[in-house]
Design a protein around this motif. Structure first.
Motif: not given
Ligand code: BTN
Length: 318
Positions: A89-90, A113, A116-119, A124, A184, A187, A206
């Motif tokens: 994840s960045t 990624q 990748g993670r979201g809220r 993600w 969507k 995010g 982002i």
């Molecule tokens: C969301 O909508 O829940 C937020 C999503 C955010 C995704 C971005 S991708 C770059 C950065 N690295 C991650 O792991 N997440 C954020």
């Protein structure tokens, strides 16, 4: 050195001779040839014509630091960029750099990624080569309680960048989802490193679905390519995201968050809709009537009581 060759070739209107490159960079013709082979491996289509020289026919559209920085019109954001082909994840990389004291505006980007993670603990999806996945380190002079407004600021900047590059109108679903035609497309995730009364740094992540095809997306999601019906250049959009984010960020330093909240309201998907949001006591349902100065959403329940929510996941009821 590859970056410098790309830079020279991009700046030149037509073919650039090996002799000229050699002169400008003070390297041998053999070295140039070697670097050109490396660039081809990176996805650059470089045409070499005897007696004329080299020309870039097309680039890989990857968020290499030198690609994003070429002609980048920002003062601080993106002056330092770390690019990963694939990373978990960045956010983690940017947070680590933040702890090490990296300057404000440092950006971490990845082509894909694996985590990748979201809220709200969600993941993600970050397929390689299809999206923009980046995290920006900011060091705002804010209280931790004010930091929510940065997410709104980035949502506004992102929506405007998408409009400028893709010609698409997107709306913001509180607090930070960008929707096009109700689906969507992007995010934002904000993570803080703070003391009780001071933000040390913020990492704004982002994620944008850029060139994913319709059938690779879940039903509630869309991509810029699907909506615009053309391939979108990720490098161009990334530059514009950095430019617009910096523009709104500098404005917030001069005038506070009022202009951002005003713009947020103009492009809100949520305001004046009937919404439902999880609450410790169950669910709150009512009309989203306003956005507070600190980024909280004001919901008027049927009883007339107004409640303020700072975080959560809302569903539109009708
Ligand atoms: C969301 O909508 O829940 C937020 C999503 C955010 C995704 C971005 S991708 C770059 C950065 N690295 C991650 O792991 N997440 C954020």
């Amino acid at each position: 050195m590859q970056e410098r060759i790309v830079h020279l070739l991009k700046k030149s209107d037509s073919y650039l001779s090996g002799e000229e490159i050699s002169r400008q960079l003070d390297i041998s013709r053999a070295a140039i040839w070697k670097y050109i082979q490396e660039l081809k491996k990176d996805g650059y289509d470089i045409v070499a014509v005897p007696h004329l020289g080299y020309k870039i026919a097309s680039g890989p559209d990857k968020l290499f630091a030198h690609e994003v920085q070429f002609d980048l019109k920002t003062k601080t954001l993106g002056k330092k960029i770390f690019f990963y082909d694939t990373v978990a994840s960045t956010m983690d990389e940017a947070f680590r750099l933040g702890m090490e004291g990296t300057p404000e505006g440092t950006v971490v980007c990845a082509d894909g990624q694996s985590k990748g993670r979201g809220r709200l603990g969600r993941s993600w999806l970050s397929p390689k080569g299809k999206g923009i996945y980046l995290s920006i380190v900011l060091r705002p002079a804010l209280l931790p309680s004010e930091a929510a407004c940065l997410t709104l600021l980035c949502a506004v900047a992102l929506s405007e960048a998408i409009k400028n590059i893709c010609g698409l109108n997107s709306l913001i679903k509180w607090p930070n989802d960008l929707l096009i035609n109700g689906k969507k497309v992007a995010g934002i995730l904000t993570e803080l490193n703070a003391e009780t009364d001071r933000v040390k740094f913020v990492v704004v992540g982002i994620g944008v679905n850029v060139n994913s095809s319709r059938d690779s997306l879940i039903v509630d999601a869309t991509s810029l390519q699907v909506e615009a019906k053309r391939t979108i250049l990720r490098v161009e959009l990334t530059k514009e995201i950095l430019r617009m984010t910096e523009e709104w960020y500098l404005l917030s330093q001069r005038q506070g968050f009022t202009p951002i909240i005003k713009r947020w309201k103009e492009i809100s998907f949520t305001l004046n809709k009937r919404v439902r949001i999880a609450d410790p006591a169950g669910f709150i349902e009512g009309e989203a009537v306003d956005m507070d100065q600190d980024g909280g959403l004001l919901i008027r329940k049927d009883s007339g009581v107004i409640v303020k929510k700072m975080a959560g996941d809302i569903t539109q009821v009708r």
